[in-house]
Design an enzyme around this catalytic site. Structure first.
Site, PDB file in Angstrom:
ATOM      1  N   HIS A 199       0.862  -1.180   0.000  1.00 16.88           N
ATOM      2  CA  HIS A 199       0.000   0.000   0.000  1.00 16.88           C
ATOM      3  C   HIS A 199       0.899   1.231   0.000  1.00 16.88           C
ATOM      4  CE1 HIS A 199      -3.785   2.206   0.676  1.00 16.88           C
ATOM      5  NE2 HIS A 199      -2.986   3.071   1.285  1.00 16.88           N
ATOM      6  N   CYS A 200       0.691   2.098  -0.975  1.00 14.57           N
ATOM      7  CA  CYS A 200       1.551   3.272  -1.132  1.00 14.57           C
ATOM      8  C   CYS A 200       0.794   4.537  -0.739  1.00 14.57           C
ATOM      9  CB  CYS A 200       2.036   3.385  -2.575  1.00 14.57           C
ATOM     10  SG  CYS A 200       3.114   4.807  -2.874  1.00 14.57           S
ATOM     11  N   PRO A 201       1.221   5.213   0.316  1.00 19.11           N
ATOM     12  CA  PRO A 201       0.527   6.453   0.721  1.00 19.11           C
ATOM     13  C   PRO A 201       0.696   7.576  -0.285  1.00 19.11           C
ATOM     14  CG  PRO A 201       2.528   6.149   2.013  1.00 19.11           C
ATOM     15  CD  PRO A 201       2.342   4.889   1.227  1.00 19.11           C
TER      16      PRO A 201
END
Length: 345
Positions: A156-158
């Site tokens: 998951h990439c912010p």
């Protein structure tokens, strides 16, 4: 109860808004870099017309590909687990009431018997998500930020406020590649004006924009280079970030290279078979990754039949797949099916 529900609802939307802060930060940097490069550098600082035109043409091509890839990475819908993997309410109730782990495993094995799953837990049972109440397809994981299981989850990439997974992994790799080229080009074309600045030869009002633009380009290029190279390596071995830390478990045991089909097949598994679309961040409907995100061709292990090598195992090479059983729903690596379709738990 109503006030509590309203508070929860308000907190939920506050969290959703806060998640966009990293994206807004990146977009702000992109908009400022456009202003600094196009206006302050090309229009107000560069004197040579030919140099100015060439800078603007190359810059806008890279800028378009960079922002297009970023957009696709952010707004492409993540792949969700189909309902066929969902347990019935009756099975969920039985599973929750059952205290014996062996009996729980039997329930999950019965449910997953007809599903195209090859990966297992460390206890050799079916992978089950207690939050989503379904069997996990191979390479899928539960994302705590998205609140759901994601097909072939990488991480998951912010910075994109999205999971990087099966549906948008190609876009993410292209985003890293084009953003790296963008930063390198900006740094290469501003370095001479950076030198002039320190020699007090640059007197234009926008000289500080050019100075900071050079520093920002170098800083982002360094960080992007390592990340891009790492994901190029992952593509070459057909492995996700999560799988590089925790190897998937097959009936033969843990194996980080269980989905490694060879460099070329690994590449087309992400970028598709259409060579004209490899480096274009097109929508999955027109240029999707190979497969459906549920079942994946695997590098099979076959027992050697030679009497002198009984009990040993060997990897089957790309050209030795005749007679090897391929999992249902998958196909041979040389002819992978075409498209028709924060933390792991």
């Amino acid at each position: 109860m109503a006030p509590n529900l309203n508070i929860r609802h308000s907190c939920y939307w506050c969290i959703q808004i806060l998640k966009w802060i990293p994206v807004v930060f990146i977009v702000t940097i992109i908009m400022w870099s456009y202003y600094a490069y196009v206006l302050q550098l090309c229009l107000f600082t560069v004197d040579n017309v030919v140099e100015k035109v060439l800078y603007l043409i190359v810059y806008h091509v890279l800028f378009a590909m960079f922002t297009w890839s970023y957009w696709q990475t952010i707004f492409t819908e993540i792949g969700r687990v189909p309902k066929t993997f969902q347990l019935t309410p009756m099975d969920v109730e039985k599973l929750e009431k059952e205290e014996n782990e062996e009996n729980q495993r039997r329930i999950l094995d019965r449910v997953s018997r007809d599903l195209p799953v090859m990966c297992q837990t460390a206890a050799r049972g079916a992978r089950y998500c207690e939050k989503c109440c379904h069997i996990k397809p191979d390479r899928s994981h539960h994302c705590s930020a998205c609140g759901t299981c994601v097909l072939k989850m990488d991480h998951h990439c912010p910075w994109v406020n999205n999971c990087v997974a099966f549906t948008n992994y190609k876009f993410f790799v292209l985003f890293l590649g084009y953003s790296l080229l963008y930063c390198l080009f900006v740094a290469a074309t501003t370095v001479q004006y950076f030198i002039k600045f320190w020699r007090n030869e640059l007197t234009e009002p926008g000289r500080f924009h050019i100075l900071f633009l050079f520093f920002m380009a170098i800083m982002f290029a360094i960080s992007l280079a390592s990340l891009f190279c790492y994901h190029c390596y992952l593509v070459s071995v057909n492995r996700t970030t999560l799988e590089s830390f925790r190897a998937p478990i097959f009936h033969t045991g843990p194996d980080k290279d269980g989905f490694n089909l060879g460099h070329y097949n690994n590449f087309i598994a992400v970028f598709g078979e259409n060579k004209n679309h490899w480096f274009l961040p097109l929508l999955p409907s027109t240029s999707c990754a190979i497969g459906d995100g549920i079942s994946f061709p695997q590098r099979m292990i076959a027992e050697d039949q030679d009497d002198l090598l009984i009990g040993r195992q060997r990897w089957v090479d790309d050209g030795e797949l005749e007679g090897v059983q391929i999992p249902e729903g998958s196909s041979r690596p040389s002819a992978i099916p075409r498209c028709n379709s924060n933390d792991p738990v």
